[in-house]
Design a protein around this motif. Sequence first.
Motif, PDB file in Angstrom:
ATOM      1  N   LEU A  49       5.504   4.716   6.212  1.00 34.21           N
ATOM      2  CA  LEU A  49       5.097   3.664   7.139  1.00 34.21           C
ATOM      3  C   LEU A  49       3.590   3.465   7.107  1.00 34.21           C
ATOM      4  N   ALA A  50       2.832   4.575   7.128  1.00 36.59           N
ATOM      5  CA  ALA A  50       1.372   4.467   7.087  1.00 36.59           C
ATOM      6  C   ALA A  50       0.898   3.871   5.764  1.00 36.59           C
ATOM      7  N   ASP A  51       1.492   4.293   4.664  1.00 39.15           N
ATOM      8  CA  ASP A  51       1.085   3.760   3.362  1.00 39.15           C
ATOM      9  C   ASP A  51       1.364   2.260   3.254  1.00 39.15           C
ATOM     10  N   THR A  52       2.456   1.811   3.879  1.00 38.47           N
ATOM     11  CA  THR A  52       2.741   0.374   3.871  1.00 38.47           C
ATOM     12  C   THR A  52       1.649  -0.403   4.602  1.00 38.47           C
ATOM     13  N   LEU A  53       1.182   0.147   5.713  1.00 38.39           N
ATOM     14  CA  LEU A  53       0.079  -0.508   6.442  1.00 38.39           C
ATOM     15  C   LEU A  53      -1.222  -0.458   5.645  1.00 38.39           C
ATOM     16  N   PHE A  54      -1.488   0.664   4.986  1.00 33.95           N
ATOM     17  CA  PHE A  54      -2.702   0.765   4.167  1.00 33.95           C
ATOM     18  C   PHE A  54      -2.660  -0.235   3.019  1.00 33.95           C
ATOM     19  N   GLU A  55      -1.461  -0.428   2.456  1.00 33.13           N
ATOM     20  CA  GLU A  55      -1.325  -1.363   1.348  1.00 33.13           C
ATOM     21  C   GLU A  55      -1.634  -2.790   1.791  1.00 33.13           C
ATOM     22  N   ARG A  56      -1.278  -3.117   3.023  1.00 32.53           N
ATOM     23  CA  ARG A  56      -1.558  -4.470   3.518  1.00 32.53           C
ATOM     24  C   ARG A  56      -3.065  -4.714   3.703  1.00 32.53           C
ATOM     25  N   THR A  57      -3.840  -3.643   3.892  1.00 36.89           N
ATOM     26  CA  THR A  57      -5.293  -3.810   4.060  1.00 36.89           C
ATOM     27  C   THR A  57      -5.988  -4.106   2.738  1.00 36.89           C
ATOM     28  N   THR A  58      -5.270  -4.029   1.625  1.00 31.69           N
ATOM     29  CA  THR A  58      -5.866  -4.379   0.335  1.00 31.69           C
ATOM     30  C   THR A  58      -5.774  -5.879   0.051  1.00 31.69           C
ATOM     31  N   ASN A  59      -5.199  -6.627   0.983  1.00 34.71           N
ATOM     32  CA  ASN A  59      -5.085  -8.066   0.819  1.00 34.71           C
ATOM     33  C   ASN A  59      -6.466  -8.703   0.888  1.00 34.71           C
ATOM     34  N   THR A  60      -6.611  -9.858   0.262  1.00 32.31           N
ATOM     35  CA  THR A  60      -7.913 -10.540   0.256  1.00 32.31           C
ATOM     36  C   THR A  60      -8.131 -11.391   1.497  1.00 32.31           C
ATOM     37  N   SER A  61      -7.062 -11.654   2.272  1.00 33.20           N
ATOM     38  CA  SER A  61      -7.185 -12.502   3.458  1.00 33.20           C
ATOM     39  C   SER A  61      -7.627 -11.665   4.657  1.00 33.20           C
ATOM     40  N   TRP A  62      -8.611 -12.154   5.379  1.00 35.17           N
ATOM     41  CA  TRP A  62      -9.104 -11.419   6.543  1.00 35.17           C
ATOM     42  C   TRP A  62      -8.025 -11.341   7.633  1.00 35.17           C
ATOM     43  N   VAL A  63      -7.135 -12.326   7.687  1.00 31.57           N
ATOM     44  CA  VAL A  63      -6.095 -12.337   8.714  1.00 31.57           C
ATOM     45  C   VAL A  63      -5.133 -11.164   8.511  1.00 31.57           C
ATOM     46  N   VAL A  64      -4.671 -10.994   7.275  1.00 35.97           N
ATOM     47  CA  VAL A  64      -3.727  -9.917   6.971  1.00 35.97           C
ATOM     48  C   VAL A  64      -4.370  -8.558   7.215  1.00 35.97           C
TER      49      VAL A  64
END
Length: 493
Positions: free
Chosen positions: A59-74
Amino acid sequence: MSGQSITDRITAAQHSVTGSAISKTVCKATTHEIMGPKKKHLDYLIQCTNEMNVNIPQLADTLFERTTNTSWVVVFKSLTTTHHLMVYGNERFIQYLASRNTLFNLSNFLDKSGLQGYDMSTFIRRYSRYLNEKAVSYRQVAFDFTKVKRGSDGVMRTMNTEKLLKTIPIIQNQMDVLLDFNVNANELTNGVINAAFMLLFKDAIRLFAAYNEGIINLLEKYFDMKKLQCKEGLDIYKKFLTRMTRISEFLKVAEQVGIDRGDIPDLSQAPSSLLDALEQHLASLEGKKVKDSTAASRASTLSNAVSSLANTGISFTKVDEREKQAALEEEQARLKALKEQRLKELQKNPAIATTDSSPVSTTGGTINSAPSIDLFSTPSSTNSNSKAANDLLDLQPAFQQPLPVSSSNTWGGFTASPAPQQPQNSRGLNVDFDSVFGNNTNANNLDSTVASSPNQGMTPHGQQPRKLVSNDLDSSLANLVGNLAIGNGTAKK
């Protein structure tokens, strides 16, 4: 960009195909929509942290992966979701985050897609630093300052001197990073940063409450400390005064953006004479000449300071009670709404509550039992002739009247109920087995075995068949065999 993007929909569909409900919910909570994460998604993830079969690292890794997105919103929504789980989720979640060497590496994050991206990127970098510091603080003291027990018997009030002098600086560092978020009311322009600010606001008042109680404990022990401890304690108190000013400014921003005044605690500062008393005591320990001060005057100054800080603690307690009451009322309102919705559904479609396959149903809060099944009664049917022709073992229609059975006669715990009356036009079945199987030389065919006369329930000479003995099963079966002419090789005259 507003609404869910095509990428969001495709990613959610991929997780649906693979069957990963957690990954799908994380994706739904961190879409490109410029709004805070939806409550239903946050509630589901909180429930996941409470389930023992859920993989917290995944679960934590899934959230960390989303922080690699280029959009500031995500990225911002990913941080907000993580913070929400750290505060309201199971403690296993923050324990795992504290066990990691690194969490968020967003010190160089920058969204160049637009002017708003530039502005929000600054707060993303500050926010990620606070979450990292929150995890580090938990690793150092093995508990969350925002959830620690408070009061006269709380953790910070009962801590010994050595541990207290090591713990208060950890609170100071976390408080400094939180206040470095440094947002103004006119910069809270969208739902994403507003959601993050609300979480920071709640952390700030709880963190400062623990900080305040630690300072009260420090002041009560100050005049009994050694020289080095007094020097360190005086430095801690001076920093506390500076942070009290900063937290006051932070709370003013919260009031400007519409947070209820009752949810904002009142901060009471200690009298300035206390700082003079602490400095004089340290100077006297160092052998410097100081103004003569009696023990009574020092005790009076200390008492006034502790009383002022205790009033601040009471104010924090009132805020907590108000928040708990609001949460309770919200939960009760949700339950009431669900009950009303359920009653409306039952009124519109009563068949929902009672189904043919369910023996017990509930309608309007009452329990309706389905009719009991009589294992010994003969099923009634409008087409009894077809049933008699298809089932040669159903011999009950061969009798003119159903046998009365006493209600007190029970077989295996079940009470035998009277057989239903046959319709007047129903035709019974009277089988001559000798004729059917060729033992009677005068037999014609199978059709002759079916009686067609109106008095088919009578024996050939118009005699009533012998009645079954209700209390003797063997005698009943013997009489039945006699009536069916199975006793010998010739048909009964």
